[in-house]
Design a protein around this motif. Structure first.
Motif, PDB file in Angstrom:
ATOM      1  N   GLY A  70       0.896  -1.140   0.195  1.00 14.58           N
ATOM      2  CA  GLY A  70       0.060  -0.260  -0.002  1.00 14.58           C
ATOM      3  C   GLY A  70       0.838   1.172  -0.105  1.00 14.58           C
ATOM      4  N   GLU A  71       0.327   2.452   0.289  1.00 11.99           N
ATOM      5  CA  GLU A  71       1.003   3.622   0.308  1.00 11.99           C
ATOM      6  C   GLU A  71       1.658   4.118  -1.003  1.00 11.99           C
ATOM      7  N   GLY A  72       1.112   3.412  -1.821  1.00 11.39           N
ATOM      8  CA  GLY A  72       1.788   3.782  -3.479  1.00 11.39           C
ATOM      9  C   GLY A  72       3.026   2.957  -3.717  1.00 11.39           C
ATOM     10  N   LEU A  73       3.272   1.871  -2.842  1.00 10.71           N
ATOM     11  CA  LEU A  73       4.659   1.184  -3.285  1.00 10.71           C
ATOM     12  C   LEU A  73       3.997  -0.113  -4.263  1.00 10.71           C
ATOM     13  N   ARG A  74       4.867  -0.329  -5.052  1.00  9.99           N
ATOM     14  CA  ARG A  74       4.411  -1.398  -6.272  1.00  9.99           C
ATOM     15  C   ARG A  74       5.579  -2.334  -6.443  1.00  9.99           C
ATOM     16  N   PRO A  75       5.465  -3.592  -6.791  1.00  5.51           N
ATOM     17  CA  PRO A  75       6.346  -4.508  -7.053  1.00  5.51           C
ATOM     18  C   PRO A  75       6.997  -3.961  -8.319  1.00  5.51           C
ATOM     19  N   GLY A  76       8.510  -3.963  -8.499  1.00  7.04           N
ATOM     20  CA  GLY A  76       9.211  -3.590  -9.337  1.00  7.04           C
ATOM     21  C   GLY A  76       9.919  -2.212  -9.238  1.00  7.04           C
ATOM     22  N   MET A  77       9.465  -1.342  -8.428  1.00  8.96           N
ATOM     23  CA  MET A  77       9.870  -0.151  -8.117  1.00  8.96           C
ATOM     24  C   MET A  77      11.373  -0.292  -7.674  1.00  8.96           C
ATOM     25  N   PHE A  78      12.209   0.781  -8.021  1.00  9.99           N
ATOM     26  CA  PHE A  78      13.514   0.893  -7.673  1.00  9.99           C
ATOM     27  C   PHE A  78      13.575   1.918  -6.332  1.00  9.99           C
ATOM     28  N   GLY A  79      14.172   1.122  -5.428  1.00  5.98           N
ATOM     29  CA  GLY A  79      14.365   1.908  -3.954  1.00  5.98           C
ATOM     30  C   GLY A  79      15.656   1.997  -3.307  1.00  5.98           C
ATOM     31  N   ARG A  80      15.877   3.130  -2.775  1.00  5.95           N
ATOM     32  CA  ARG A  80      17.264   3.479  -2.116  1.00  5.95           C
ATOM     33  C   ARG A  80      17.006   3.122  -0.658  1.00  5.95           C
ATOM     34  N   ILE A  81      17.695   2.207  -0.039  1.00  4.20           N
ATOM     35  CA  ILE A  81      17.438   1.633   1.291  1.00  4.20           C
ATOM     36  C   ILE A  81      18.579   2.030   2.248  1.00  4.20           C
ATOM     37  N   GLU A  82      18.480   2.415   3.589  1.00  2.60           N
ATOM     38  CA  GLU A  82      19.214   2.893   4.333  1.00  2.60           C
ATOM     39  C   GLU A  82      19.010   2.034   5.598  1.00  2.60           C
ATOM     40  N   VAL A  83      19.816   1.241   6.020  1.00  6.89           N
ATOM     41  CA  VAL A  83      19.688   0.408   7.409  1.00  6.89           C
ATOM     42  C   VAL A  83      20.479   1.141   8.457  1.00  6.89           C
ATOM     43  N   VAL A  84      19.645   1.619   9.509  1.00  8.11           N
ATOM     44  CA  VAL A  84      20.227   2.279  10.600  1.00  8.11           C
ATOM     45  C   VAL A  84      20.536   1.227  11.567  1.00  8.11           C
ATOM     46  N   TYR A  85      21.700   1.003  12.279  1.00  7.69           N
ATOM     47  CA  TYR A  85      22.137   0.049  13.285  1.00  7.69           C
ATOM     48  C   TYR A  85      22.838   0.548  14.406  1.00  7.69           C
ATOM     49  N   ASP A  86      23.082   2.002  14.429  1.00  8.55           N
ATOM     50  CA  ASP A  86      23.548   2.799  15.818  1.00  8.55           C
ATOM     51  C   ASP A  86      23.046   3.942  15.624  1.00  8.55           C
ATOM     52  N   GLN A  87      22.848   4.739  16.674  1.00  9.40           N
ATOM     53  CA  GLN A  87      22.455   6.076  16.731  1.00  9.40           C
ATOM     54  C   GLN A  87      23.080   6.734  18.086  1.00  9.40           C
ATOM     55  N   ARG A  88      23.798   8.062  17.734  1.00  9.74           N
ATOM     56  CA  ARG A  88      24.246   8.658  18.647  1.00  9.74           C
ATOM     57  C   ARG A  88      23.655  10.210  18.880  1.00  9.74           C
ATOM     58  N   SER A  89      23.237  10.743  20.015  1.00 11.17           N
ATOM     59  CA  SER A  89      22.580  12.092  19.864  1.00 11.17           C
ATOM     60  C   SER A  89      23.339  13.434  20.223  1.00 11.17           C
ATOM     61  N   ASP A  90      24.790  13.089  20.651  1.00  6.81           N
ATOM     62  CA  ASP A  90      25.541  14.116  20.983  1.00  6.81           C
ATOM     63  C   ASP A  90      26.818  13.734  20.604  1.00  6.81           C
ATOM     64  N   ALA A  91      27.216  13.425  19.196  1.00  7.78           N
ATOM     65  CA  ALA A  91      28.480  13.051  18.609  1.00  7.78           C
ATOM     66  C   ALA A  91      29.084  14.218  18.346  1.00  7.78           C
ATOM     67  N   LEU A  92      30.575  14.268  18.614  1.00  8.76           N
ATOM     68  CA  LEU A  92      31.455  15.419  17.845  1.00  8.76           C
ATOM     69  C   LEU A  92      31.599  15.151  16.617  1.00  8.76           C
ATOM     70  N   THR A  93      31.246  16.128  15.717  1.00 10.93           N
ATOM     71  CA  THR A  93      31.078  15.865  14.189  1.00 10.93           C
ATOM     72  C   THR A  93      31.744  16.936  13.303  1.00 10.93           C
ATOM     73  N   VAL A  94      32.160  16.576  12.341  1.00 12.23           N
ATOM     74  CA  VAL A  94      32.842  17.493  11.374  1.00 12.23           C
ATOM     75  C   VAL A  94      32.274  17.074   9.773  1.00 12.23           C
ATOM     76  N   PRO A  95      32.089  18.032   8.955  1.00  9.63           N
ATOM     77  CA  PRO A  95      31.681  17.977   7.767  1.00  9.63           C
ATOM     78  C   PRO A  95      32.429  16.974   6.955  1.00  9.63           C
ATOM     79  N   ARG A  96      32.153  15.863   6.115  1.00  8.17           N
ATOM     80  CA  ARG A  96      32.797  14.996   5.473  1.00  8.17           C
ATOM     81  C   ARG A  96      33.774  15.836   4.492  1.00  8.17           C
ATOM     82  N   ALA A  97      33.378  16.868   3.930  1.00  9.50           N
ATOM     83  CA  ALA A  97      34.243  17.486   3.118  1.00  9.50           C
ATOM     84  C   ALA A  97      35.626  18.145   3.667  1.00  9.50           C
TER      85      ALA A  97
END
Length: 389
Positions: free
Chosen positions: A277-304
């Motif tokens: 449902g919700e508009g999904l149909r067999p054969g559609m091309f999808g970009r999938i992301e599996v989130v296996y860990d999350q941190r709320s206050d990590a010290l980060t920099v831009p990848r650039a």
């Protein structure tokens, strides 16, 4: 007494020497400077101009970003086509002319629902003949039992009639089954994805008539590198975006993980499941992301800002208007952000643009200074203006 005379040739040479001396004196120009101070001042000014030009060339224009604490998620991203695990081809179990079509492409159907009907006359007649044979043999068997009690027939003859009756009953049931096959029914719940016949077509045995797809549950298979085998677990949440529906995020889970790594590709299969449902149909091309860990206050920099060289990750930090190369230890990398576990502190400025032309210790000119630095510079300019008054 002899009087000495100067020869005409000697007088000509003296006149030529005097003329050369006058010409040289005229080429000297105006008055010579009283001392060498003016020349020294000119040399000093030229040296200062050269230093200023040299300083201007050394300052490399760069853009910076602040090291800050932000939420970050560790994830694996991949692409796959959606598949429907519940799918069935509806085939003809008997032959004949298609008389009636009761379902069309796009129709929702239930298991057992009649989709089409084949001409039933021939199978019906076969069934009637088999039923007549059964009735005949039932009467024969009943009389044989009466005669057996009177010892007028042998037990072997009575048993033979019984065997013939059982075979006739089986043929009758087979004829009934053949007649039921003239009704083409749906084997599963779902939607009709394809119809391959029309009324009036001669249907051959085992020919494909319909394709039914159960869209209540869809799956997508990811081929994940073996290094992520420990992070992929059943039940982990996944997110998917479909090219056909930009801007919409669909939630799903990991349904199962293959315990075997393919030796040829070095990957293993991860099957993700999404509600239909919700508009999904067999054969559609999808970009999938599996989130296996999350941190709320990590010290980060831009990848650039990251630099990779010799297997080491580093960044250029701006300190006292100079670029300082700092080795860093990374944690999770997600999207445009990278987690820094060692090497930097919160608030440090790292170069995100212009780092290609930098060398360790090079002087830099920040093109996008932080808002606080701009405010301080403006205040200093205002104070200097007041002092000048």
């Amino acid at each position: 007494m002899k009087t000495s005379r100067t020869s005409p040739q000697s007088r000509s040479l003296a006149a030529l020497a005097l003329a050369i001396s006058l010409v040289l004196a005229g080429c000297g120009g105006g008055e010579a400077p009283a001392d060498g101070k003016s020349g020294e001042a000119e040399s000093t000014a030229k040296a200062e101009d050269g230093k200023a030009d040299e300083k201007k060339v050394e300052a490399v224009p760069v853009e910076v970003a602040a090291v800050a604490k932000r939420p970050i998620a560790a994830s694996f991203s991949g692409t796959a086509n959606l598949e429907a695990p519940g799918e069935a081809q509806v085939v003809a179990k008997t032959s004949g002319v298609l008389l009636e079509l009761l379902a069309e492409e796009g129709d929702q159907v239930k298991a057992g629902q009649v989709l089409a009907r084949i001409d039933p006359e021939r199978p019906r007649l076969e069934m009637e003949r088999a039923r007549a044979t059964v009735r005949k043999l039932e009467n024969n068997y009943r009389r044989s039992q009466e005669l057996l009690e009177s010892k007028l027939v042998s037990a072997e003859a009575s048993d033979q009639i019984r065997y013939d009756l059982e075979a006739a009953r089986a043929l009758y049931q087979l004829a009934q089954l053949e007649l039921s096959y003239t009704n083409i029914v749906a084997p599963i719940d779902g939607v009709i994805a394809a119809r391959a016949v029309k009324p009036g077509n001669l249907i051959q045995l085992n020919s494909s008539l319909f394709r039914i797809v159960d869209t209540s549950r869809l799956e997508a298979v990811l081929n994940v590198p073996e290094r992520d085998l420990a992070t992929m677990q059943e039940g982990l949440a996944v997110r998917m975006t479909a090219d056909a529906m930009p801007g919409t995020v669909f939630e799903g889970v990991i349904d199962r993980v293959s315990p075997v790594v393919d030796a040829g590709s070095g990957t293993f299969r991860v099957v993700t499941a999404f509600p239909g449902g919700e508009g999904l149909r067999p054969g559609m091309f999808g970009r999938i992301e599996v989130v296996y860990d999350q941190r709320s206050d990590a010290l980060t920099v831009p990848r650039a800002a990251l630099l990779q060289e010799g297997g080491e990750t580093s960044v250029f930090a701006v300190r006292d208007s100079k670029a300082v190369r700092v080795a860093v230890e990374l944690g999770h990398v997600s999207g445009d952000l990278a987690e820094v576990r060692k090497g930097l502190d919160e608030g440090d400025q790292v170069v995100t643009a212009g780092k290609v032309a930098l060398r360790d210790g090079a002087r830099v000119e920040v093109l996008n200074p932080p808002a606080g630095a701009v405010a301080i510079d403006a205040a200093q300019v205002a104070d200097a203006a007041k002092a000048g008054r």
